[in-house]
Design an enzyme around this catalytic site. Structure first.
Site, mmCIF file in Angstrom:
data_model
loop_
_atom_site.group_PDB
_atom_site.id
_atom_site.type_symbol
_atom_site.label_atom_id
_atom_site.label_comp_id
_atom_site.label_asym_id
_atom_site.label_seq_id
_atom_site.Cartn_x
_atom_site.Cartn_y
_atom_site.Cartn_z
ATOM 1 N N CYS A 126 -5.701 -10.266 -53.223
ATOM 2 C CA CYS A 126 -6.906 -10.296 -54.045
ATOM 3 C C CYS A 126 -7.203 -11.725 -54.486
ATOM 4 O O CYS A 126 -6.314 -12.574 -54.512
ATOM 5 C CB CYS A 126 -6.726 -9.446 -55.295
ATOM 6 S SG CYS A 126 -6.234 -7.771 -54.939
ATOM 7 N N ARG A 170 -8.513 -15.109 -47.403
ATOM 8 C CA ARG A 170 -7.274 -14.434 -47.808
ATOM 9 C C ARG A 170 -7.286 -12.962 -47.405
ATOM 10 O O ARG A 170 -6.268 -12.301 -47.488
ATOM 11 C CB ARG A 170 -7.110 -14.527 -49.332
ATOM 12 C CG ARG A 170 -7.077 -15.937 -49.840
ATOM 13 C CD ARG A 170 -7.258 -15.952 -51.342
ATOM 14 N NE ARG A 170 -6.147 -15.308 -51.993
ATOM 15 C CZ ARG A 170 -5.036 -15.914 -52.368
ATOM 16 N NH1 ARG A 170 -4.915 -17.204 -52.141
ATOM 17 N NH2 ARG A 170 -4.078 -15.266 -52.951
ATOM 18 N N TRP A 172 -8.152 -6.593 -52.404
ATOM 19 C CA TRP A 172 -7.444 -6.025 -51.257
ATOM 20 C C TRP A 172 -6.757 -4.804 -51.840
ATOM 21 O O TRP A 172 -5.841 -4.917 -52.644
ATOM 22 C CB TRP A 172 -6.437 -7.047 -50.711
ATOM 23 C CG TRP A 172 -5.450 -6.511 -49.721
ATOM 24 C CD1 TRP A 172 -4.202 -6.040 -49.994
ATOM 25 C CD2 TRP A 172 -5.595 -6.418 -48.296
ATOM 26 N NE1 TRP A 172 -3.587 -5.657 -48.828
ATOM 27 C CE2 TRP A 172 -4.411 -5.869 -47.768
ATOM 28 C CE3 TRP A 172 -6.632 -6.739 -47.403
ATOM 29 C CZ2 TRP A 172 -4.213 -5.639 -46.409
ATOM 30 C CZ3 TRP A 172 -6.420 -6.515 -46.053
ATOM 31 C CH2 TRP A 172 -5.234 -5.977 -45.570
ATOM 32 N N ASN A 229 -5.488 -9.579 -60.419
ATOM 33 C CA ASN A 229 -4.627 -9.616 -59.232
ATOM 34 C C ASN A 229 -3.250 -9.162 -59.670
ATOM 35 O O ASN A 229 -2.816 -9.481 -60.783
ATOM 36 C CB ASN A 229 -4.478 -11.048 -58.696
ATOM 37 C CG ASN A 229 -5.749 -11.551 -58.051
ATOM 38 O OD1 ASN A 229 -6.713 -10.807 -57.911
ATOM 39 N ND2 ASN A 229 -5.738 -12.815 -57.665
ATOM 40 N N GLY A 230 -2.525 -8.476 -58.797
ATOM 41 C CA GLY A 230 -1.171 -8.053 -59.147
ATOM 42 C C GLY A 230 -1.127 -6.551 -59.364
ATOM 43 O O GLY A 230 -2.093 -5.834 -59.058
ATOM 44 N N GLU A 281 7.793 -7.688 -26.958
ATOM 45 C CA GLU A 281 6.991 -8.270 -28.030
ATOM 46 C C GLU A 281 7.001 -9.799 -27.939
ATOM 47 O O GLU A 281 5.968 -10.445 -28.113
ATOM 48 C CB GLU A 281 7.515 -7.784 -29.399
ATOM 49 C CG GLU A 281 6.914 -8.435 -30.623
ATOM 50 C CD GLU A 281 5.387 -8.323 -30.732
ATOM 51 O OE1 GLU A 281 4.776 -7.605 -29.951
ATOM 52 O OE2 GLU A 281 4.827 -9.013 -31.604
ATOM 53 N N LYS A 295 3.698 -12.164 -27.378
ATOM 54 C CA LYS A 295 3.335 -13.274 -28.267
ATOM 55 C C LYS A 295 3.103 -14.528 -27.437
ATOM 56 O O LYS A 295 2.149 -15.267 -27.658
ATOM 57 C CB LYS A 295 4.448 -13.593 -29.271
ATOM 58 C CG LYS A 295 4.629 -12.703 -30.465
ATOM 59 C CD LYS A 295 3.553 -12.745 -31.484
ATOM 60 C CE LYS A 295 2.468 -11.756 -31.165
ATOM 61 N NZ LYS A 295 2.636 -10.399 -31.663
ATOM 62 N N GLU A 316 -0.224 -14.309 -25.293
ATOM 63 C CA GLU A 316 -1.506 -14.304 -26.000
ATOM 64 C C GLU A 316 -1.783 -15.606 -26.738
ATOM 65 O O GLU A 316 -2.927 -15.986 -26.922
ATOM 66 C CB GLU A 316 -1.612 -13.116 -26.967
ATOM 67 C CG GLU A 316 -0.740 -13.202 -28.188
ATOM 68 C CD GLU A 316 -1.044 -12.090 -29.196
ATOM 69 O OE1 GLU A 316 -2.208 -11.780 -29.409
ATOM 70 O OE2 GLU A 316 -0.078 -11.552 -29.772
ATOM 71 N N HIS A 352 16.853 -4.769 -9.748
ATOM 72 C CA HIS A 352 15.937 -3.935 -8.959
ATOM 73 C C HIS A 352 14.662 -4.676 -8.589
ATOM 74 O O HIS A 352 13.663 -4.047 -8.254
ATOM 75 C CB HIS A 352 15.615 -2.649 -9.725
ATOM 76 C CG HIS A 352 16.826 -1.820 -10.014
ATOM 77 N ND1 HIS A 352 17.603 -1.258 -9.015
ATOM 78 C CD2 HIS A 352 17.448 -1.504 -11.178
ATOM 79 C CE1 HIS A 352 18.626 -0.611 -9.572
ATOM 80 N NE2 HIS A 352 18.552 -0.766 -10.886
ATOM 81 N N LYS A 390 -9.059 -10.096 -33.806
ATOM 82 C CA LYS A 390 -8.003 -9.590 -34.682
ATOM 83 C C LYS A 390 -7.983 -8.067 -34.681
ATOM 84 O O LYS A 390 -6.937 -7.450 -34.703
ATOM 85 C CB LYS A 390 -8.225 -10.120 -36.104
ATOM 86 C CG LYS A 390 -7.164 -9.687 -37.098
ATOM 87 C CD LYS A 390 -5.808 -10.280 -36.757
ATOM 88 C CE LYS A 390 -4.675 -9.698 -37.546
ATOM 89 N NZ LYS A 390 -3.383 -9.854 -36.867
HETATM 90 C C1 F6R Z 1 -0.749 -8.892 -30.693
HETATM 91 C C2 F6R Z 1 -1.711 -8.099 -31.438
HETATM 92 C C3 F6R Z 1 -2.295 -6.903 -30.788
HETATM 93 C C4 F6R Z 1 -2.368 -5.754 -31.804
HETATM 94 C C5 F6R Z 1 -3.127 -4.570 -31.208
HETATM 95 C C6 F6R Z 1 -3.130 -3.382 -32.136
HETATM 96 O O1 F6R Z 1 -0.297 -9.968 -31.447
HETATM 97 O O2 F6R Z 1 -2.059 -8.424 -32.545
HETATM 98 O O3 F6R Z 1 -1.559 -6.525 -29.681
HETATM 99 O O4 F6R Z 1 -1.076 -5.389 -32.159
HETATM 100 O O5 F6R Z 1 -4.432 -4.950 -30.915
HETATM 101 O O6 F6R Z 1 -3.733 -3.705 -33.347
HETATM 102 P P1 F6R Z 1 -3.478 -2.861 -34.667
HETATM 103 O O7 F6R Z 1 -2.048 -2.996 -35.016
HETATM 104 O O8 F6R Z 1 -4.407 -3.459 -35.680
HETATM 105 O O9 F6R Z 1 -3.838 -1.440 -34.319
#
Ligand code: F6R
Ligand code: UD1
Length: 721
Positions: free
Chosen positions: A2, A33, A88, A115-116, A590, A594, A597, A613, A716
């Site tokens: 927040c 934020r 938030w 906030n908090g 994972e 990372k 991407e 294999h 995102k």
């Molecule tokens: C990778 C990444 C994506 C998300 C995916 C699902 O770093 O951010 O692979 O994990 O798009 O997103 P959410 O978790 O928001 O459903």
């Protein structure tokens, strides 16, 4: 999370329109934020009215809300205090009624932004409800506003008209938890209170005149004075010195010209004002001045670089062009008697990201805290018990399930894979893990006695949401593991757990992964709390979780070595393999995700047992490989897989446990590099092992000049199929 913003102008004439714009722009500076709703409180046309505007969604939605009401923008205010907030959601989903400012009553007598978390808000609500107060929101903050009103009215009816800061002291004695808060009231026109405990607040000062001194004296209580009435306590106390002064006459004696309260003359002024030396002119009269109060320097820096940081338990009281800082208790020996007004040398971008260059880096380094926040209030480490409020009532139904299907995309899918074995072991329910898109493509059969668990950071991912609708249509029990409170998945599921990792801004998911992982472990632990056969195992895991935040902190210290590695060993390569087995297969997938991407380098997570294999054909002295070799029951098999690599002149970088002799020897004979991470329980090791890979992806990308927070082609929140 927040954000708080407040703006006070004194003897600097501003139109209402300008005041609104300043508040709204202050909120925009806090947008980075993450937030889900906004609101402001400003003066009405007369000082006994406060106007409140609140809206869910972005600041633009708030602007539209204000425009719809069309308050007159041209009214001029010589002096005014306005407060604003980005929220938030934590208590109660994002609904207009839950947005801040929260108010004490329908007349907006007291309005508060906060906030908090007030941890005793349920008790306070009950107490206040018993006294006839009604609540309109689900927030913890509303009880603060009502407490202000209750106390004010109670004292007034006993003949004590308290100064705003004295009233605040009384309110604060009742609050438990953390807060950064601003309060504004029709009873104290053109005044604002700013106070904090465990949540940051700073005050920017803007004045054309040079400040007389660059500090503000702290004002301590006079122990010899009586006490005002306590909020929920006795009615017989006498008012203290400060409130008696007010009764003697200088409160609210300011002339009112029909529009504004007029400034006091020097004599009137000095009756009430004694200590705030920084803001007075030579003859003791006040100077024109503006104050910007905020939880974040990012929204203040545009207006002024002169700021004062409040400390816990400071009560800042702004009125008549002065800033007074009060404390409820006499100072301890050695405590500072002043708060200095500093000059901020930072630039905006620097403030937003703290010492970090990118949000992704900041979020990687936030993981000791975000991991702790996921567990906060949910694990009792002393008794070894788990309480997930959002699942408690549903656990019997989950235990009866024929199977549990975990459904997610990307990183969230990996957190399901990482915890699947532990989940099956503890719950003894068969678990399948599904990529949402594939699950839908296959039209996977789902039945009424299935439990479907949807894992998502944003709670808005289209594929996951579609799969959720599909399962709802088939009558399955649905459950969410979600970061964003009030998101579509959080709302549409029957029940669930908010992972409480805080907003994740970098496109690459980092802290959400570790928090989802922990939430899933806590879910499995709650399912197994009635199983005698699991007592010891559960104890081990809970002990392990207790140490995780500190261990993550330890792993983060690898950053400089990893940075070096990325600059030298991993530089200029086109491809990288990440090997893992058992619990660490998910870490390999994972880690590889990372890397691709963020750094655009091709990377493949490979199950170490599958090397022979096919993938082994790729291995030579050139191909960079990172292999997870931490200790668990599969350790001998992992060692043998890695030997297959070294036999083909591969030189893998091994992520192993601290002081592991096996790897120490092998590293020496085969000239291998190792990255050491502390050891934890096997099923939690992935929480620590992923951190070096997050850092590798980050530094590979930085070295390649990539905008880490906004990698190409990615968003995102993927709200399209
Ligand atoms: C990778 C990444 C994506 C998300 C995916 C699902 O770093 O951010 O692979 O994990 O798009 O997103 P959410 O978790 O928001 O459903
Ligand atoms: C709740 C409060 C938290 C407070 C705590 C104190 C909320 C959002 N959380 O946390 O701020 O500190 O009580 O007791 O008010 N849910 C779903 N689907 C999801 C996620 C959650 O339906 O994907 C539901 C849960 O079943 C629950 C509610 O949302 O009914 C809140 O979940 P959560 O925040 O995890 O609950 P608590 O940890 O109890």
């Amino acid at each position: 999370m927040c954000g708080i913003f407040g703006y006070c102008n004194y003897l600097v004439e501003r139109s209402r329109g300008e005041i609104i714009d300043t508040l709204v722009e202050g909120l925009q500076r806090l947008e980075y934020r993450g937030y889900d709703s906004t609101g402001i409180a400003i003066d009405g046309d007369t000082p006994d009215k406060t106007l409140l505007y609140k809206q869910i969604g972005k600041v633009d939605a708030l602007k539209q809300e204000i425009a719809r009401d069309a308050p007159e923008r041209d009214i001029a205010f010589a002096s005014h205090c306005g407060i604003a907030h980005t929220r938030w959601a934590t208590h109660g989903e994002p609904r207009q009624i839950n947005c801040h400012p929260q108010r004490s009553d329908s007349q907006n007598a007291f309005t508060v932004v906060h906030n908090g978390i007030i941890t005793n808000f349920r008790e306070l609500r009950t107490l206040l409800a018993n006294r006839g107060y009604t609540f309109e929101s689900d927030t913890d903050t509303e009880c603060i506003a009502i407490l202000f009103k209750h106390l004010y009215d109670e004292n007034l009816s006993n003949g004590h008209e308290l100064d705003f800061h004295e009233l605040t002291k009384l309110v604060l004695t009742e609050l438990e938890g953390s807060y950064g808060l601003l309060c504004k009231s029709v009873h104290y026109p053109e005044e604002v209170i700013a106070t904090r405990k465990g949540s940051p607040l700073l005050i920017g000062v803007k004045s054309d005149k040079k400040l007389k001194v660059d500090f503000v004296d702290i004002e301590f209580p006079d122990d010899t004075a009586g006490k005002p009435d306590t909020p929920l306590g006795s009615k017989n106390a006498t008012p203290n010195a400060s409130s008696r002064n007010l009764l003697n006459g200088n409160r609210r004696t300011r002339p009112f010209d029909g529009n504004n309260l007029l400034p006091l003359t020097a004599n009137e002024f000095n009756l009430r004002h004694s200590q705030s030396r920084a803001f007075l002119s030579e003859d003791g009269t006040p100077n024109p001045v503006e104050f910007f109060v905020s939880s974040d320097a990012a929204s203040v820096i545009k207006h002024t670089k002169k700021v004062l940081f409040l400390e816990d338990d400071d009560i800042a009281h702004i009125y008549d062009g002065e800033l007074h800082i009060h404390r409820s208790r006499r100072p301890e020996v050695g405590a500072s008697m002043t708060r200095s007004i500093q000059t901020l040398e930072m630039e905006l971008a620097q403030i937003m990201k703290g010492p970090y260059k990118h949000f992704m880096q900041k979020e990687i380094f936030e993981q000791p805290d975000s991991a702790l926040n996921t567990m906060r209030g949910r694990i009792d480490f002393e008794n070894g018990s788990i309480m997930l409020g959002g699942l408690k009532a549903w656990l019997p139904a989950v235990r009866r399930a024929r199977r549990l299907i975990m459904i997610a995309c990307g990183t969230s899918y990996h957190s399901c894979l990482a915890t699947r074995a532990m989940f099956e072991e503890l719950s003894e329910i068969p678990v399948s893990v599904e990529l949402a898109s594939d699950f839908l493509d296959r039209k996977c059969p789902v039945f009424r006695d299935d439990v479907c668990c949807f894992v998502s950071q944003s709670g808005e991912t289209a594929d996951t949401m579609l799969a959720l609708n599909y399962c709802l249509e088939r009558g399955a029990l649905t459950l969410g593991i979600v970061n964003s409170v009030g998101s579509s998945i959080s709302r549409a599921t029957h029940c669930g757990v908010h992972i409480n990792a805080g907003p994740e801004i970098g496109v690459a998911s980092t802290k959400a992964y570790t928090s989802q992982y922990i939430a899933l472990v806590m879910f499995a632990l709650s399912l197994s709390d009635d199983r005698v056969s699991k007592i010891e195992r559960r104890k081990d895991i809970i002990r392990g979780l207790h140490n995780i935040p500190d261990q993550i902190r330890e792993v983060l210290q690898l950053e400089s070595r990893i940075k070096e590695l990325c600059q030298n060993d991993l530089k200029d390569h086109k491809s990288l393999l990440v090997l893992g087995r058992g619990y660490q297969f998910a870490s390999a997938l994972e880690g590889a995700l990372k890397i691709k991407e963020i750094s655009y380098m091709h990377s493949e997570g490979v199950l170490a047992g599958e090397l022979k294999h096919g993938v082994l054909a790729l291995v030579d002295e050139q191909l960079p490989i990172i292999a997870f070799g931490t200790r668990d029951s599969l350790f001998p098999k992992v060692v043998s897989s890695i030997e297959q690599v070294t036999a083909r002149k591969g030189r893998p970088i091994i992520i192993c446990n601290t002081n592991d002799e096996v790897w120490a020897k092998k590293a020496e004979t085969n000239k291998l590099l190792t990255l050491e991470v502390p050891q934890t329980v096997d099923c939690l090791q992935g929480l620590l092992n992923i951190i070096p890979l997050q850092l590798v992806s980050y530094w590979l990308a930085v070295n390649r000049g990539i905008d880490v927070d906004f990698p190409r082609n990615l968003a995102k929140s993927v709200t399209v199929e």
